[in-house]
Design an enzyme around this catalytic site. Structure first.
Site, short mmCIF file in Angstrom:
data_model
loop_
_atom_site.label_atom_id
_atom_site.label_comp_id
_atom_site.label_asym_id
_atom_site.label_seq_id
_atom_site.Cartn_x
_atom_site.Cartn_y
_atom_site.Cartn_z
CG ASN A 116 -2.45 -0.74 1.14
OD1 ASN A 116 -2.50 -1.12 -0.41
ND2 ASN A 116 -3.15 -0.87 1.79
CB CYS B 1 -6.19 0.60 2.60
SG CYS B 1 -7.47 -0.62 3.24
NE ARG C 286 -14.29 2.34 4.91
CZ ARG C 286 -14.13 1.13 5.16
NH1 ARG C 286 -13.59 0.68 6.55
NH2 ARG C 286 -13.84 0.21 4.26
P1 NAD Z 1 -15.19 -2.55 7.63
O1 NAD Z 1 -15.37 -1.24 8.61
O2 NAD Z 1 -16.01 -2.22 6.16
O3 NAD Z 1 -15.57 -4.04 8.31
C1 NAD Z 1 -15.34 -4.23 9.54
C2 NAD Z 1 -16.41 -5.16 10.16
O4 NAD Z 1 -15.98 -5.56 11.42
C3 NAD Z 1 -17.49 -4.00 10.70
O5 NAD Z 1 -18.88 -4.45 10.01
C4 NAD Z 1 -17.50 -4.24 12.14
O6 NAD Z 1 -18.80 -4.01 12.68
C5 NAD Z 1 -16.99 -5.57 12.32
N1 NAD Z 1 -16.45 -5.83 13.69
C6 NAD Z 1 -15.62 -5.02 14.39
N2 NAD Z 1 -15.16 -5.81 15.57
C7 NAD Z 1 -16.11 -7.03 15.71
C8 NAD Z 1 -16.19 -7.72 16.54
N3 NAD Z 1 -15.45 -8.07 17.49
N4 NAD Z 1 -16.72 -9.10 16.10
C9 NAD Z 1 -17.62 -8.96 15.05
N5 NAD Z 1 -17.60 -8.11 14.37
C10 NAD Z 1 -16.47 -7.17 14.40
O7 NAD Z 1 -13.59 -2.62 7.25
P2 NAD Z 1 -13.06 -3.51 6.06
O8 NAD Z 1 -12.96 -2.08 4.96
O9 NAD Z 1 -13.72 -4.67 5.83
O10 NAD Z 1 -11.64 -3.58 6.46
C11 NAD Z 1 -11.10 -4.81 7.38
C12 NAD Z 1 -9.89 -4.81 7.36
O11 NAD Z 1 -9.19 -5.21 6.00
C13 NAD Z 1 -8.92 -3.62 7.82
O12 NAD Z 1 -7.64 -4.15 8.50
C14 NAD Z 1 -8.29 -3.16 6.49
O13 NAD Z 1 -7.16 -2.52 6.47
C15 NAD Z 1 -8.21 -4.27 5.89
N6 NAD Z 1 -8.42 -4.05 4.12
C16 NAD Z 1 -9.35 -3.32 3.63
C17 NAD Z 1 -9.24 -3.31 2.07
C18 NAD Z 1 -10.55 -2.35 1.76
O14 NAD Z 1 -10.36 -2.25 0.39
N7 NAD Z 1 -11.50 -2.10 2.41
C19 NAD Z 1 -8.50 -3.95 1.41
C20 NAD Z 1 -7.50 -4.80 2.07
C21 NAD Z 1 -7.32 -4.92 3.36
C1 UDX Z 2 -5.97 -0.12 -2.12
C2 UDX Z 2 -5.00 -1.09 -2.60
O1 UDX Z 2 -4.98 -0.88 -4.15
C3 UDX Z 2 -5.36 -2.53 -2.57
O2 UDX Z 2 -4.34 -3.27 -3.08
C4 UDX Z 2 -5.48 -2.89 -0.91
O3 UDX Z 2 -5.90 -4.04 -0.65
C5 UDX Z 2 -6.48 -1.62 -0.44
O4 UDX Z 2 -6.07 -0.40 -0.73
P1 UDX Z 2 -8.51 0.85 -2.59
O5 UDX Z 2 -8.03 1.76 -1.60
O6 UDX Z 2 -9.58 0.01 -2.52
O7 UDX Z 2 -7.39 -0.17 -2.72
O8 UDX Z 2 -8.23 1.43 -3.91
P2 UDX Z 2 -7.23 1.94 -5.06
O9 UDX Z 2 -7.51 1.50 -6.63
O10 UDX Z 2 -5.91 1.43 -4.71
O11 UDX Z 2 -7.28 3.73 -4.97
C6 UDX Z 2 -6.89 4.35 -3.90
C7 UDX Z 2 -7.16 5.84 -4.15
O12 UDX Z 2 -6.03 6.22 -4.82
C8 UDX Z 2 -8.10 6.22 -4.70
O13 UDX Z 2 -8.75 7.53 -4.14
C9 UDX Z 2 -8.01 6.49 -6.18
O14 UDX Z 2 -9.03 7.27 -6.92
C10 UDX Z 2 -6.55 6.85 -5.96
N1 UDX Z 2 -5.81 6.64 -7.37
C11 UDX Z 2 -5.49 5.45 -7.70
C12 UDX Z 2 -5.32 7.97 -7.87
O15 UDX Z 2 -5.52 9.02 -7.86
N2 UDX Z 2 -4.32 7.60 -8.89
C13 UDX Z 2 -4.23 6.35 -9.61
O16 UDX Z 2 -3.42 6.18 -10.46
C14 UDX Z 2 -4.48 5.30 -8.84
#
Ligand code: NAD
Ligand code: UDX
Length: 465
Positions: free
Chosen positions: A225, A277, A347
């Site tokens: 990231n 993230c 977010r």
């Molecule tokens: P999110 O906030 O959408 O979902 C997390 C969920 O966990 C919530 O619905 C919450 O109610 C639940 N939760 C929290 N504590 C709990 C508990 N004790 N028991 C049961 N449920 C519980 O978050 P997300 O975007 O899915 O991210 C989750 C993790 O994955 C984070 O660490 C994030 O950094 C990582 N991640 C996110 C992305 C992304 O694109 N959003 C990509 C890769 C990794």
């Molecule tokens: C990112 C990582 O790509 C993914 O691998 C990880 O698991 C979670 O974090 P995400 O945040 O969902 O994914 O979207 P991403 O496509 O990476 O874009 C992140 C932000 O960067 C967005 O706001 C996007 O618009 C911006 N972005 C991306 C740019 O401004 N320019 C680019 O060229 C690419």
């Protein structure tokens, strides 16, 4: 161990889609996704599959296929933990807002709660998988909690970070560039790694499944990231220089991206990266580096965030300057609120910070986003806590029709790169705006030449006016 039953704690943007795809690809495994958020689980169980709480292209079809067959959503966390051979922890790990590490470190409160619950409920051996993004060495904390139960149950901890990007989650999960699995390099650890490899091997080619020690896996996620965000900040830094030198950032991106060592992806200049993230994970990296006394390393990565903050701020300032240094009482239409296209996730969206800046200047902001609901816009603004909720409602109007948003506006700001914005009737939009009518393209998606021909004053990131 052959996995028959999986539990995933956390039904969010990662837990929901990831488990839906595992359930689709492994019909022999029972997959139960649990969450303490009752409304979220109810939405995942909604009869109308279009109402599931995460919008991702293709996701509703995957859920429709597997839900009720081998994919289940529930609030009964204890039961799902009890039944499972393998437990994924996919809960949120936001930046700490209090105490030691405030504003930098990851808040591991929810992770620890999960570990304690698993420790309390388990009566059979389990493989616990970190799916959440975690600071390097978190597995030792989880292990320490699980090893002190006194129940005689054996736990193996694996790190299996998720690399999906929102908006392309299903595609990324179906055809991942790689799956990363870290575990202890002991016979038991290697056996646990193999159990998870076997799950993914149902649809992922074996040479795309990488196995490492736990710490490499945890750190690789933060590093991936950080590298991606750094590319965006790098191109955005150059976009400002382009505006002063009459170089064009799109041409520069194409020229450097043609070098196979650099590659063309992730070089799109923008109003700044958002999402849950990038910022959180880099801050975490900064915090960890500082905690080891590595100030130069920390400063290096911190600059990626500083550049991103600067880019958002300078975009808002550009709007204000172009509107004769005052936006007080002027209507500005914001097209897009999500942090990127094809998701309803807002977010850390740049739109939030640009709006905040415009509101300090008492602008009237009309927001349109094809997938974000009105209440979410106000949740995001209220969360900033920079003005009262009443004031946010006084200055912001969320509308369901883009033409209505732009009607009578002095300026339009493109905040998200939704494809539909390109196909709007821009002549009609122009006719209904106050003149001179401005477009600030924060995503460089519109045809600048065509807009100028219509009569718009156009600002595109990284192009001299
Ligand atoms: P999110 O906030 O959408 O979902 C997390 C969920 O966990 C919530 O619905 C919450 O109610 C639940 N939760 C929290 N504590 C709990 C508990 N004790 N028991 C049961 N449920 C519980 O978050 P997300 O975007 O899915 O991210 C989750 C993790 O994955 C984070 O660490 C994030 O950094 C990582 N991640 C996110 C992305 C992304 O694109 N959003 C990509 C890769 C990794
Ligand atoms: C990112 C990582 O790509 C993914 O691998 C990880 O698991 C979670 O974090 P995400 O945040 O969902 O994914 O979207 P991403 O496509 O990476 O874009 C992140 C932000 O960067 C967005 O706001 C996007 O618009 C911006 N972005 C991306 C740019 O401004 N320019 C680019 O060229 C690419």
């Amino acid at each position: 161990m052959k996995i028959k039953s999986i539990c995933c704690i956390g039904a969010g943007y990662v837990g929901g889609p990831t488990m839906a795809v595992i359930a689709k690809k492994c019909p022999q495994i029972k997959v139960t996704v649990v969450d303490i958020n009752e409304a979220r689980i109810a939405a995942w169980n909604d009869e109308n599959v279009d109402n599931i709480p995460v919008y991702e292209p293709g996701l509703s079809d995957v859920v429709a296929e597997a839900r009720g067959r081998n994919l289940f959503f529930s609030t009964d966390v204890d039961k799902a933990i009890h039944e499972a051979d393998m437990i994924f922890i996919s809960v949120n790990t936001p930046t700490k807002t209090y105490g030691e590490g405030k504003g930098l470190a990851a808040d591991l409160k929810w992770i620890e709660l999960c570990a304690r619950q698993i420790a309390r409920v388990s009566t059979t051996d389990k493989i616990v998988v970190e799916k959440s993004t975690l600071p390097v060495r978190t597995a030792s904390t989880i292990k320490s909690i699980l090893d002190h139960t006194g129940s005689g149950v054996n736990f193996q901890i694996l790190s299996n970070p998720e690399f999906l990007a929102e908006g392309t989650a299903v595609e990324d999960l179906m055809k991942p560039d790689r799956v990363l699995i870290g575990g202890d390099q002991t016979p038991e650890g290697l056996e646990a790694i193999q159990s998870l490899v076997d799950v993914y091997a149902e649809w992922v080619p074996k040479d795309h499944i990488l196995t490492t020690n736990v710490w490499s896996s945890e750190l690789s996620k933060l590093t991936a990231n950080a590298f991606l965000a750094q590319r965006v900040s790098s191109i955005n830094a150059l976009s400002e220089l382009c505006e002063h030198t009459e170089a064009d950032i799109n041409e520069v991106a194409r020229a450097i991206g043609s070098d196979s060592r650099i590659g063309p992806k992730f070089l799109k200049a923008s109003v700044g990266f958002g999402g849950s993230c990038f910022q959180k994970d880099i801050l975490n990296l900064v915090y960890i580096s500082r905690s080891y006394g590595l100030d130069e390393v920390a400063d290096y990565w911190e600059q990626v965030i500083k550049m991103n903050d600067h880019q958002k701020k300078r975009f808002a300032k550009k709007i204000i300057r172009s509107l004769y240094n005052t936006v007080n009482g002027k209507k500005i239409a914001l097209l897009g609120w999500a942090f990127k296209k094809d998701t309803n996730d807002t977010r850390e969206s740049a739109a939030i910070y640009v709006t905040d800046h415009l509101l300090f200047e008492h602008a009237n902001v009309a927001v349109f986003d094809p997938k974000v609901r009105e209440e979410q816009v106000f949740v995001d603004m209220d969360y900033l806590n920079t003005r009262s909720s009443e004031e946010n409602r006084k200055y912001i109007d969320v509308v369901e029709d883009p033409y209505e948003a732009c009607k009578g506006a002095h300026a339009i700001a493109i905040m998200t790169e939704w494809d539909e914005f390109k196909t709007y009737d821009w002549q009609r939009i122009y006719d209904n705006m106050l003149k001179p009518a401005h477009v600030f393209d924060g995503r460089n998606i519109l045809d600048r030449k065509k807009l100028k021909q219509i009569g718009f004053q156009v600002y595109s990131i990284g192009t001299a006016d």
